[in-house]
Design an enzyme around this catalytic site. Sequence first.
Site, PDB file in Angstrom:
ATOM      1  N   GLU A 285       0.831  -1.207   0.000  1.00 27.83           N
ATOM      2  CA  GLU A 285       0.000   0.000   0.000  1.00 27.83           C
ATOM      3  C   GLU A 285       0.866   1.257   0.000  1.00 27.83           C
ATOM      4  OE1 GLU A 285      -3.496   1.950   2.883  1.00 27.83           O
ATOM      5  OE2 GLU A 285      -2.100   0.442   3.653  1.00 27.83           O
ATOM      6  N   LYS A 349      -9.365   2.594  -3.181  1.00 27.24           N
ATOM      7  CA  LYS A 349      -9.889   2.071  -1.920  1.00 27.24           C
ATOM      8  C   LYS A 349     -11.285   2.625  -1.693  1.00 27.24           C
ATOM      9  CE  LYS A 349      -8.626   1.366   2.951  1.00 27.24           C
ATOM     10  NZ  LYS A 349      -7.643   1.665   4.006  1.00 27.24           N
ATOM     11  N   CYS A 402      -5.450  -2.478   2.596  1.00 25.53           N
ATOM     12  CA  CYS A 402      -5.378  -2.390   4.058  1.00 25.53           C
ATOM     13  C   CYS A 402      -6.525  -3.159   4.699  1.00 25.53           C
ATOM     14  CB  CYS A 402      -5.342  -0.924   4.490  1.00 25.53           C
ATOM     15  SG  CYS A 402      -4.951  -0.674   6.243  1.00 25.53           S
TER      16      CYS A 402
END
Length: 528
Positions: A285, A349, A402
């Site tokens: 990430e 995301k 994540c």
Amino acid sequence: MQRFAGRIILLWGWRRALVAFAAGALAVLAQAPYDFFAVCFVSFPVLVWLLDGATGEASDGWLRRLRPAFATGWWFGFGYFLAGLWWIGQALLVEADTFAWALPFAVVGIPFALAFFYGFATVVARLFWSSDIGRIAALAFGFGLAEWLRDFLFTGFPWNAVGYAAMPVPLLMQSVSVTGMIGMNALAVFVFSLPALIAARRHLKLGLALFVILVAAHVGFGYVRLAAPVESSRAIDVRIVQPAVDLSEKWDASVRDRIFATLLGISGKAPEQGHAKPQLILWPETSVPFLFTERPDALTALGDMLADGQMLIAGVVREEGGSANAGSRYYNSVVAINDKGEIVDAVDKVHLVPFGEYLPFADLFERLGIGQLVAGPMNFAAGNERHPIGVPGGLRAAPFICYEVIFPDLVAADAVSADLIVNVTNDAWFGDTPGPYQHFRQAQIRAAENGMPLLRAANNGISAVVDSRGRIVDALAVDARGAIDAHVPVSGRSLLSAEQRRINGLLIMLLFALIAFTLNVRQRLRVN
């Protein structure tokens, strides 16, 4: 045992709160990295006995009579979440001069709020309480319902759900492919609470029989599923890069080129002995320490590094907009880059971390002088949708950034048309604390749950390749720098569809509710 249980039942006031808090805190030892699940056979029976004595005055209204049950569950939850999530405060110490003021909010405030879910669980259980095995079923229903709500209410945060305590190793992870997390949470609480029957001995033989049946089914199903060959007609060779970048340098302009050079060096080295040249390379990430819009030369360097047919999936910050009429929007994204140095796909995301990646109710908090609680380059905007990325070999990878990977329904829905689960993360925020281990365990169980291999790249650990049964093929420890080369067979799909797992889980939960209700009514009729 009867004497010990009796003392717990008769506790009141601060002593009751302290024992509930301690029982909840003790239960965290069942989660990663400790995996001492036997402790739950103490914590949950103690909770049952505390609830046996959690009765209000007969003259009180029904709401006031439930207050002792709520308080007991809340203190249990506060102990559980405080002991299980204290490491969140580590992220605020990365830039302590700016964010140390928020430590009480993160370390105490979050457990304080999450404990309301367990307070709700014990209130629900107490509504169906009885003096026999029915109360064990009531507690299983209450916790199953609370954990299900924790998955989506207030943006959702199902971290360290109770069911994970029953799945410390792949042998014990296979049942979740049938029950889903909804059913696993309820079943785990039921089994963990059964030793409470020893004190009163009512329904003890029935409880022992159910204990043996459920544990044998859990272990036996795992053994059979792991022993069965995994059929796979396709495979992909991958390299997972773990750069172990110090967060204090992450966005330092003076060291960006060095960080990028480290990523290129690890990615471009010769394959490990016995491994083919990787078709897919995975970076963590926000691993690229600058915007590609500002450094187009970086794409040229990536094109030079990638061999013919190779692809890189990298975590980046993606910029959009920036016109004269509107400011830029930034997304926490993954991009797919081909061997020509071209970005061929991108996924943003969708499920952002409140206070970490964006500020909810921003206008209100900014007026109060409160900003993001975790240091980062900017506030992020949420993506609109997630789709699988086409990777070499005609395969499709579903990317989750994540903590998106901890949401069972989200992963199941978005990975349904994919062949691989990809998880990129930057757990360096939390150092070598239980946090990265807990995060990895939940990602690992998504692989077993959905019957898909997991490729996981973390900046500072734990990076890993996990097969479709949740077995770790290879991994890099926290703080290690290097790469994993692996040949990853790709099997079929999950044993059951996500919808069927959800239905099975809800049916298990409702079965416990029916048992609890029936035995509660029978006890009331007998008393009357």
